[in-house]
Write a protein that holds these residues in place. Structure first.
Motif, mmCIF file in Angstrom:
data_model
loop_
_atom_site.group_PDB
_atom_site.id
_atom_site.type_symbol
_atom_site.label_atom_id
_atom_site.label_comp_id
_atom_site.label_asym_id
_atom_site.label_seq_id
_atom_site.Cartn_x
_atom_site.Cartn_y
_atom_site.Cartn_z
ATOM 1 N N ARG A 120 0.832 -1.201 0.000
ATOM 2 C CA ARG A 120 0.000 0.000 0.000
ATOM 3 C C ARG A 120 0.874 1.261 0.000
ATOM 4 N N ILE A 121 1.913 1.233 0.835
ATOM 5 C CA ILE A 121 2.811 2.385 0.957
ATOM 6 C C ILE A 121 3.496 2.676 -0.373
ATOM 7 N N ILE A 122 4.074 1.644 -0.967
ATOM 8 C CA ILE A 122 4.793 1.819 -2.233
ATOM 9 C C ILE A 122 3.839 2.269 -3.340
ATOM 10 N N LYS A 123 2.658 1.701 -3.364
ATOM 11 C CA LYS A 123 1.666 2.038 -4.391
ATOM 12 C C LYS A 123 1.304 3.517 -4.350
ATOM 13 N N HIS A 124 1.052 4.039 -3.161
ATOM 14 C CA HIS A 124 0.539 5.400 -3.039
ATOM 15 C C HIS A 124 1.610 6.472 -2.892
ATOM 16 N N VAL A 125 2.738 6.119 -2.268
ATOM 17 C CA VAL A 125 3.744 7.130 -1.935
ATOM 18 C C VAL A 125 5.077 6.891 -2.625
#
Length: 358
Positions: A314-319
């Motif tokens: 989730r972190i890599i996808k969004h940020v």
């Protein structure tokens, strides 16, 4: 009624009362013991955050590259992206953040009193802050050092040239004490011109009322871009201190501190593994066990800290990963153009390193 019958009746009444008394008394300790074994559920910080559907993040809001509000009212900077990464890990939504602008004087109180969930405000990790002030620091997100900026035509070439000069510095910061320590060590007298507000500090310098201004080198690089004539100001080579800048939370909630710590580590590990926001989907079917655990397609690492197992994805996808965050805020395509230097990955000679995700 004879004496024997009366005695038997009275004995029965006393015995019955005694049974009721003992039964009534036995209920009290049983309830107490039950409460001891089953205490009320603790309302943790992450539960509060989930209940309000928003992370409250304390930032500066006045430092380009770290936390700044643009003319479009959008927030940007490394400190901002750390908050967005935490929100992405919790909500799968990097925009589920409320930003609170905090000055140096109020930042720690806001964290200690629970006004903010996390302090992501170019704050140096020091012994006293981690002990007596009750802060729990996450991993360092930017390794910095204090420096001094002067006018290009000032003839000030090094620290020794600051003898008897007026130096603008923000009070209530490690910067103020570092300056005093370094000048004292060198036997140099100077005139400190102190302000609580960082904007007033730099405005005073820009007006020529100080011969120099000092703060973290990254802060000087950032602030120089906002001066009327940036090219007329130079940053001295001297480094006055080590300033490891890191997000912080209040002590006492292990789960919450773990979430923030492993969010930062996920940013670093993502870059180590070569996973970024653009190629994330290509790793979905990876057979590499390290990548599978990191992305949550195998194992249950996320559930151990109250998150979904794909929290890192989730972190890599969004940020994005740490490298992406650095480049868009401080990199070669920005006004700051700060070389990564010691903020490079450990495998490339820098200081950034993540523990294993296993």
């Amino acid at each position: 009624m004879n004496f024997r019958k009366l005695s038997a009746i009275l004995s029965g009444i006393v015995a019955l009362d005694l049974i009721f008394f003992l039964t009534g008394c036995s209920d009290e300790p049983q309830n107490k013991q039950s409460n001891i074994n089953n205490p009320p559920a603790q309302v943790t910080r992450v539960n509060r955050i989930k209940n309000r559907s928003q992370l409250v993040c304390g930032i500066s809001g006045e430092l380009p590259g770290f936390s700044f509000v643009g003319t479009d009212a959008k927030y940007s900077g490394i400190d901002v992206d750390i908050c967005r990464a935490v929100a992405a890990a919790i909500f799968d939504n990097p925009d589920a953040v409320e930003y609170r602008h905090l000055n140096t004087k109020e930042r720690f109180t806001a964290l200690q009193t629970g006004e903010v969930d996390i302090l992501s405000r170019n704050t140096s990790w020091t012994f006293s802050r981690a002990t007596s002030q009750g802060l729990e620091f996450a991993p360092v997100v930017f390794y910095d050092g204090q420096a001094v900026m002067v006018g290009k035509n000032s003839n000030i070439k090094s620290i020794k040239d600051l003898k008897d000069k007026a130096i603008c510095v923000q009070t209530g910061t490690t910067t103020e004490q570092n300056l005093a320590d370094q000048m004292r060590k060198r036997g140099l007298t100077y005139k400190p011109v102190v302000f609580e507000d960082v904007n007033v500090t730099f405005a005073t310098y820009a007006e020529g009322r100080c011969d120099a201004v000092t703060t973290d080198r990254s802060g000087l690089v950032s602030r120089r871009t906002t001066l009327p004539k940036p090219e007329d100001n130079v940053i001295l080579d001297d480094i006055l201190s080590s300033e490891p800048l890191a997000p912080a939370v209040a002590k006492g909630d292990t789960q919450w501190s773990d979430i923030v710590k492993w969010t930062v580590y996920a940013l670093i590990k993502g870059e180590e593994l070569g996973i970024n926001s653009q190629n994330l989907s290509q790793f979905a079917n990876s057979k590499d066990p390290d990548i599978k655990r990191f992305l949550g397609t195998e194992g249950n690492l996320g559930s151990g800290i109250g998150l979904t197992n794909d929290f890192a994805a989730r972190i890599i996808k969004h940020v994005g990963n740490y490298g992406e965050i650095y480049e868009r805020n401080l990199g070669t395509k920005t006004k700051l153009n700060l070389p990564r230097g010691q903020n490079q990955l450990g495998i490339k000679g820098g200081l950034l390193y993540s523990p294993p995700f296993r």
